[in-house]
Scaffold this active site. Structure first.
Site, PDB file in Angstrom:
ATOM      1  NE  ARG A 168      -1.980   2.399   9.382  1.00 31.26           N
ATOM      2  CZ  ARG A 168      -2.825   1.384   9.273  1.00 31.26           C
ATOM      3  NH1 ARG A 168      -3.733   1.357   8.313  1.00 31.26           N
ATOM      4  NH2 ARG A 168      -2.780   0.363  10.123  1.00 31.26           N
ATOM      5  CE  LYS A 224      -7.159   0.997  11.996  1.00 27.63           C
ATOM      6  NZ  LYS A 224      -7.714   0.125  10.952  1.00 27.63           N
ATOM      7  CB  CYS A 272     -11.802  -1.162   5.706  1.00 23.40           C
ATOM      8  SG  CYS A 272     -10.531  -1.836   6.811  1.00 23.40           S
ATOM      9  CE  LYS A 292      -7.838   4.099   9.277  1.00 28.41           C
ATOM     10  NZ  LYS A 292      -9.013   3.334   8.793  1.00 28.41           N
ATOM     11  CB  CYS A 306     -14.205  -8.270   9.588  1.00 26.85           C
ATOM     12  SG  CYS A 306     -13.047  -6.892   9.607  1.00 26.85           S
ATOM     13  CB  CYS A 338      -8.731  -9.005   4.092  1.00 31.36           C
ATOM     14  SG  CYS A 338      -8.727  -8.249   5.736  1.00 31.36           S
ATOM     15  NE  ARG A 340      -3.549  -0.022   2.600  1.00 28.54           N
ATOM     16  CZ  ARG A 340      -3.933  -0.614   3.732  1.00 28.54           C
ATOM     17  NH1 ARG A 340      -3.520  -0.142   4.902  1.00 28.54           N
ATOM     18  NH2 ARG A 340      -4.715  -1.681   3.699  1.00 28.54           N
ATOM     19  CB  CYS A 343     -13.478  -3.777   2.999  1.00 30.44           C
ATOM     20  SG  CYS A 343     -14.219  -5.349   3.513  1.00 30.44           S
TER      21      CYS A 343
END
Length: 609
Positions: free
Chosen positions: A161, A246, A516, A248, A512, A473, A92, A467
């Site tokens: 990110r 993470k 995302c 954002k 899930c 994944c 990514r 997603c």
């Protein structure tokens, strides 16, 4: 204040064991502490003739923008044959604001064929990711990406990110100021470790002493104030163990919440006129991730913290990140996001911590007014005699499939006309800087390769997001990207049957509960809970300022549209003028919605006709 974990502090443990003490650092924290600023033993493992990395390096690789995955479709067969999983890597990039040159786009397109699975995928954070890259091709792929002045450092991992920004390429002084802020933020909040260049680019190790670290070498800025930086010559913002999870960041423009700014740890809403950027309302504590089995995890929308002027934005952002660095939960990763720190400590405590590091008080947050969440698709005027074309990319996947040859069409257009590229938070793509005279030609190229224009699509398809989920994944428990087209086809048929064929209805599907595709702020969120079964969330608003509510759990994929149908019928019959589906669901309430479903007449769709 910042108290980094040191290797001497790590208890002896077997690889993979959880700490027995609930206040002990997680395994991820110990890995970061002994990684030598994200080096690990990645370089030596790259030289080995193996298909995968060790578990510890697998975690460190995330900071470099790499996820080690395997083809889950092949797992059962390979396991039966006694073989290892088919390991592959997802890479990514970090592309602030999703701004890509035509030259870089063509290289990315070629790399996806040479080293990937023949497709590019646009993420909801305005960047590209490549799937199916083999370990032996990692270094060549990342080198090629960096040759286009694009990095993968910061694409994943416990750090800030990719920073997202409203993609509309308007040629105004306000917009130019905003993009300058974006570039400054990306530099100020990025990791500074030389490990990335050592491993992927020149292979030379650089050891930096306390007297050698500085802005000239690493691009670091001056300390915000005492306490906001750490005494670390390599990572003055992050320190040895980076962030607990993470982080954002999003930049929005007041009035158009196309970036879903409230779903970010740090949201910055720009105010001003076409001629001048006045400043930003600061939002903190948003996040979509949750774990279905843990009620103490939940989606949360960001809370207003204050207002800052453009010259204050960098110190403000670094101060916010540093508070999360120092106080975020490092013993429970499911409680490690900024939203939980805010809810546990309180907004006033958080504001005080930020202001202490800044050395000045924040101004009150400005009231925010939202008109829409513009997808920026179709033809638009940039304000400089040129225009942009927004193209819908199904689930962000750029590929050729049968008569639908999106990848070929975009390659042809970019090669011939050399437009700028903007990736959007809705997984779409803008071609920018186009002369109005080529509009007809470009439309013909798209149609030649089976790509419809945005105005030719039904709203439910145009607004849909998903997603990646299976087969790559590792967190997915259900299908998403591969399941969405069939679902939308059935849903569009149902909408036509009940008189809502042209209704703007946003459907967001994930494999899930991590969210995302931001399912908890859409009109309808479909969240994978187990193989073939989904939770249905309804009631988000059209401008992303309200969370949806859980309507039904563990619904089989085949029944999703049937379960939604009574709600759609009731909406069509009883909506108020101009009311959107999410607003209707919230006004009516979950209890009444469930009563409607129980008492509704059996529809043709429910009879299987």
């Amino acid at each position: 204040m910042y108290n980094p974990i040191r290797i001497d502090d790590i208890p002896n443990e077997k690889e993979g064991d959880e700490m027995s003490d609930s206040h002990s650092p997680t395994k991820n924290e110990t890995i970061k502490a002994r990684s030598d600023y994200l080096r690990g033993t990645i370089a030596s493992e790259l030289a080995e003739n193996t298909a995968s990395f060790s578990d510890e390096n697998r975690e460190i690789l995330k900071f470099h923008g790499i996820y080690q995955q395997d083809d889950r479709d092949l797992r059962p067969q390979l396991k039966k044959q006694g073989q290892e999983p088919h390991h592959q890597m997802m890479i990514r990039a970090r592309i602030p604001g999703g701004i890509v040159t035509p030259e870089a786009y063509l290289v990315f397109d070629e790399l996806s064929d040479r080293y990937g699975q023949g497709s590019l995928r646009i993420t909801t954070r305005q960047t590209f990711q490549w799937h199916g890259v083999l370990k032996g091709n990692l270094k060549k792929t990342i080198r090629s990406i960096n040759e286009q002045l694009v990095t993968t450092l910061g694409g994943c991992g416990d750090q800030v990110r990719n920073i997202i920004l409203c993609p509309a390429p308007l040629n105004t002084p306000f917009r130019r100021e905003l993009e300058n802020v974006l570039k400054s933020l990306a530099d100020a909040l990025s990791a500074k470790t030389p490990a990335y260049h050592e491993i992927w680019l020149d292979g030379q190790r650089v050891d930096v002493g306390a007297d050698e670290a500085g802005a000239e070498i690493y691009g670091t800025s001056q300390p915000v104030s005492a306490g906001a930086e750490v005494a670390d010559p390599v990572e003055p913002l992050y320190g040895q163990t980076y962030l607990p999870r993470k982080f954002k960041v999003a930049l929005a423009i007041e009035g158009d919440n196309c970036v879903d700014v409230y779903t970010n740890d740090l949201g910055l809403v720009a105010h001003g006129t076409k001629e001048h950027l006045e400043g930003f309302t600061v939002l903190v504590g948003g996040g979509m991730g949750r774990t279905a089995s843990r009620p103490d995890t939940y989606p949360r929308l960001a809370t207003p913290l204050g207002f800052v002027t453009p010259d204050q934005i960098i110190p403000l952002a670094r101060a916010v990140v540093s508070v999360q660095r120092d106080y975020g939960n490092r013993s429970d990763r499911k409680q490690a996001r900024l939203k939980y720190l805010l809810d546990n400590r309180g907004l006033e405590w958080f504001r005080h911590e930020v202001e202490q590091r800044l050395g000045w008080e924040l101004l009150p947050a400005r009231p925010l007014h939202w008109k829409n969440t513009n997808d920026h698709l179709g033809w638009h005027d940039q304000g400089d005699g040129r225009g942009w074309l927004g193209i819908f990319i199904p689930s962000g996947r750029i590929r050729d499939t049968g008569s639908f040859r999106m990848k070929t069409a975009l390659r042809e257009i970019v090669s011939r006309y050399r437009p700028g590229i903007r990736l959007t938070p809705e997984q779409n793509l803008l071609l920018t800087g186009l002369d109005p005279g080529v509009r007809t030609e470009i439309s013909k190229v798209l149609h030649q390769f089976g790509v419809p224009l945005a105005e030719e699509l039904p709203p439910v398809q145009r607004l849909a997001m998903s997603c990646v989920a299976l087969p790559t994944c590792g967190l997915a428990v259900a299908e998403s990207e591969r399941a969405l087209p069939g679902l939308l086809e059935k849903l569009q048929q149902t909408l036509a049957e009940v008189g809502l064929a042209d209704e703007p209805l946003s459907v967001r599907m994930t494999g899930c509960p991590n969210g995302c595709a931001r399912p908890y702020v859409g009109d309808i969120g479909l969240v994978g809970r187990s193989p073939g079964r989904y939770d249905i969330w309804v009631g988000g608003d059209s401008v992303g300022t309200r969370l949806a509510s859980l309507y039904e759990t563990l619904v089989p994929y085949e029944e999703l549209v049937n379960v939604l149908r009574p709600l759609l019928v009731a909406f069509q019959r009883h909506r108020r003028p101009g009311e959107r589906f999410g607003d209707f669901c919230t006004r009516v309430g979950l209890q009444h919605l469930r009563e409607i479903a129980k008492t509704s007449e059996t529809s043709p769709a429910q009879k299987g006709l």
